[in-house]
Design an enzyme around this catalytic site. Structure first.
Site, PDB file in Angstrom:
ATOM      1  CB  SER A  29       1.440   6.867  -0.530  1.00  0.00           C
ATOM      2  OG  SER A  29       1.446   8.274  -0.512  1.00  0.00           O
ATOM      3  CG  ASP A  59       0.100   9.832   6.839  1.00  0.00           C
ATOM      4  OD1 ASP A  59       0.893  10.734   6.483  1.00  0.00           O
ATOM      5  OD2 ASP A  59      -0.339   8.971   6.052  1.00  0.00           O
ATOM      6  CG  HIS A 110       2.865   8.784   4.397  1.00  0.00           C
ATOM      7  ND1 HIS A 110       1.531   8.830   4.026  1.00  0.00           N
ATOM      8  CD2 HIS A 110       3.572   8.714   3.232  1.00  0.00           C
ATOM      9  CE1 HIS A 110       1.444   8.790   2.711  1.00  0.00           C
ATOM     10  NE2 HIS A 110       2.659   8.713   2.214  1.00  0.00           N
TER      11      HIS A 110
END
Length: 292
Positions: free
Chosen positions: A159, A242, A272
């Site tokens: 991320s 996601d 995610h």
């Protein structure tokens, strides 16, 4: 040495970056690193000793930063290339992906490093609300790379850690053998989190840090809009379910990096986190393919 922002190439002009003093907890500041700052330091006075667990998890140690803050880390010795894991926004080094990579690297005999940014996880100290926390964490990642690792490294960024991964590759190209991005985030216009919290993340002192006040706008522009002068092999893994960072983001990054050795791997059922058994298996196989 040029800043990463000088290496983000826009068709119209290059971005310039003026380094600033960044306030942290109390009256302390986190200063831009100098050559002396980047020298390996004795962290023994900051180490936390403890008995090894049955799985031989490395003890938590601390890299001292300005103002009494520290960066907590767990380091596994091994062969090159080393693997350095960069967590996501307000996440920590004890997540499933970080631990799974440690097990893989231990079995493969590779050096491995996982750590917590200032104000997160086991790191000591906290950050004031309203600062460019992203820049503080970028300096943390650079310090870990420069002071605690040696030789070529494969960076794995989750991320927000994927954004830091790209910036480290811009600033230390000779140290980076390859990149693996997991749900790589480069646009911070909405809340990013790797936990079950859906609105705000709370720091240790009860304050909030959100994307609107944690990233310098010049970094945002560099990561979101500019060509990225990264030339090493890159693998971008992304879940098509996601809802935090759209999978099209990885396709966009793949187009903007200058490397020709880029693969985007989509998990149709992945979210995610990319923390399911199949996701972890794909991650370790991807890492294995980049070990030369």
């Amino acid at each position: 040495m040029k800043s990463a922002l000088h290496l983000c190439r826009n068709k119209s002009k290059s971005l310039a970056f003026q380094r600033r003093m960044l306030p942290v907890s109390g009256q302390h500041t986190l200063k831009a690193s100098t050559t002396a700052d980047r020298r390996p330091t004795d962290t023994s006075t900051c180490s936390i000793s403890g008995g090894s667990s049955p799985t031989c998890t490395p003890n938590v140690q601390h890299l001292c930063r300005d103002g009494g803050n520290t960066v907590a880390y767990r380091q596994t010795n091994g062969n090159a290339p080393g693997v350095l894991f960069l967590p996501g926004f307000m996440s920590n080094m004890n997540g499933g992906k970080a631990v799974a990579l440690e097990r893989f690297c231990t079995k493969a005999g590779l050096a491995y490093m996982r750590f917590d940014y200032q104000g997160c996880g086991a790191s000591k100290g906290s950050l004031k609300p309203g600062i460019d926390a992203f820049d503080v964490w970028r300096w943390d990642a650079l310090a870990v790379l420069d002071q605690l690792t040696s030789g070529p490294q494969i960076l794995v960024g989750s991320s927000m850690g994927g954004a830091l991964m790209l910036l480290l590759a811009l600033e230390r190209p000779k140290r980076i053998q390859a990149l693996i991005g997991l749900a790589t985030a480069v646009s911070f216009t909405k809340q990013l989190n790797d936990s079950d919290l859906s609105t705000k993340q709370v720091t240790s002192d009860g304050t909030y840090i959100t994307p609107k006040d944690f990233i310098n706008k010049k970094y945002w522009r560099c990561l979101k809009d500019d060509s990225l002068a990264v030339h090493c092999p890159i693998r971008l893994l992304h879940g098509m379910q996601d809802e935090t960072v759209p999978f099209m983001t990885s396709l966009d990054v793949a187009q903007r990096v200058e490397s020709k050795d880029v693969d985007v791997i989509l998990r149709k059922s992945g979210d995610h986190r990319l923390s399911q058994e199949g996701d972890i298996r794909l991650l370790t196989k991807t890492l294995e393919s980049l070990i030369v």
